[in-house]
Design an enzyme around this catalytic site. Structure first.
Site, PDB file in Angstrom:
ATOM      1  N   ASP A 103      69.529 -75.974  45.667  1.00 29.80           N
ATOM      2  CA  ASP A 103      70.523 -76.230  44.628  1.00 29.80           C
ATOM      3  C   ASP A 103      69.799 -76.554  43.322  1.00 29.80           C
ATOM      4  OD1 ASP A 103      72.353 -78.486  43.144  1.00 29.80           O
ATOM      5  OD2 ASP A 103      73.587 -76.988  44.141  1.00 29.80           O
ATOM      6  N   ASN A 111      74.775 -74.803  31.345  1.00 33.29           N
ATOM      7  CA  ASN A 111      75.929 -74.043  30.865  1.00 33.29           C
ATOM      8  C   ASN A 111      76.573 -74.703  29.655  1.00 33.29           C
ATOM      9  OD1 ASN A 111      75.910 -71.857  32.652  1.00 33.29           O
ATOM     10  ND2 ASN A 111      77.070 -72.956  34.207  1.00 33.29           N
ATOM     11  N   HIS A 116      77.069 -69.956  29.073  1.00 31.61           N
ATOM     12  CA  HIS A 116      77.047 -69.355  30.403  1.00 31.61           C
ATOM     13  C   HIS A 116      76.045 -68.203  30.513  1.00 31.61           C
ATOM     14  CE1 HIS A 116      80.813 -71.615  30.778  1.00 31.61           C
ATOM     15  NE2 HIS A 116      80.614 -71.546  32.088  1.00 31.61           N
ATOM     16  N   ASP A 120      73.365 -67.772  33.462  1.00 30.92           N
ATOM     17  CA  ASP A 120      73.120 -66.561  34.236  1.00 30.92           C
ATOM     18  C   ASP A 120      71.642 -66.177  34.212  1.00 30.92           C
ATOM     19  OD1 ASP A 120      75.785 -66.401  34.818  1.00 30.92           O
ATOM     20  OD2 ASP A 120      76.229 -64.792  33.392  1.00 30.92           O
ATOM     21  N   GLU A 146      75.303 -72.045  41.962  1.00 27.82           N
ATOM     22  CA  GLU A 146      73.869 -72.277  41.717  1.00 27.82           C
ATOM     23  C   GLU A 146      73.130 -72.621  42.997  1.00 27.82           C
ATOM     24  OE1 GLU A 146      75.811 -76.343  40.946  1.00 27.82           O
ATOM     25  OE2 GLU A 146      76.332 -74.220  40.818  1.00 27.82           O
TER      26      GLU A 146
END
Length: 226
Positions: A103, A111, A116, A120, A146
């Site tokens: 994680d 973000n 965002h 990505d 994630e």
């Protein structure tokens, strides 16, 4: 074996189309030899080309069924199928199998702070680090959001923990990962237990790691089916 078949689908289907074309032309030539001409050669070429294109189309369907489009890693569907297969193999191989769940720490902050698109990009760059530090036999998948999961065949608990620590350090030191860190939970089994139990143990270890952040935690080994 599955990956080799997947890569060669267009070749197999193309050869099948070529074989069928030759059979049709051979039969026709046997019956009416005076009509055998370049038209039938064109039929062979056309059938082969169409078969190859059909193979590429089928390959794309399989690709999108098992791949995450953003990271180009396997998706959850393939992960579960592969894990089920590897767990069944434990009866024959008499080795250990490890599952690693990862994680990204404070991913929401990336973000919120950078947008965002940056999030990505972080996911893709972290995925590249995973690929660079894994073996060909390992299965790397995006589990969701994630979170990632990696199947390590023929890997005991000590080997899995060393691998996880190497990943953690590689992400921490990477200049391309926006200074991100990861938490990692590791679970190992040497017998074909239920998939849910293996995931639950790895997830518990991950939860412990997330209480500290930037840490690797391993579940108790050997695992016992409840």
């Amino acid at each position: 074996m599955r990956n080799a078949l997947y890569r060669n689908i267009p070749i197999y289907i193309g050869l099948g189309g070529l074989l069928i074309s030759f059979i049709v032309c051979f039969v026709y030539y046997s019956i009416q030899p005076t009509f055998y001409n370049y038209f039938w050669i064109s039929v062979i070429v056309f059938s082969t080309v169409i078969s190859v294109f059909c193979g590429l189309w089928i390959k794309n369907i399989i690709y999108y069924a098992y791949k995450d489009p953003l990271t180009d890693l396997f998706n959850r569907r393939y992960l579960y199928e592969k894990l089920e297969s590897e767990l069944k193999r434990l009866n024959r191989s008499k080795t250990a199998l490890s599952l690693v769940i990862i994680d990204i720490d404070h991913f929401k902050r990336v973000n919120d702070k950078y947008g965002h698109l940056a999030g990505d990009k972080l996911l893709t760059r972290v995925s590249e680090v995973f690929k660079a530090n894994s073996r060909e036999i390992d299965t790397i998948a995006r589990w969701g959001g994630e979170e990632f999961a990696i199947i390590l065949p023929d890997t005991d608990s000590q080997g899995a923990l060393k691998y996880a620590e190497r990943l953690r350090k590689a992400i921490e030191k990477s200049e391309k990962c926006f200074g991100a860190t990861v938490c990692i939970g590791v679970a190992t089994t040497d017998k074909p237990i239920a998939i849910d139990i293996l995931f639950a143990e790895a997830d518990k270890a991950l939860f412990q790691a997330k209480s500290v952040r930037n840490k690797v935690v391993g579940a108790n080994f050997p695992l016992c089916e409840i």
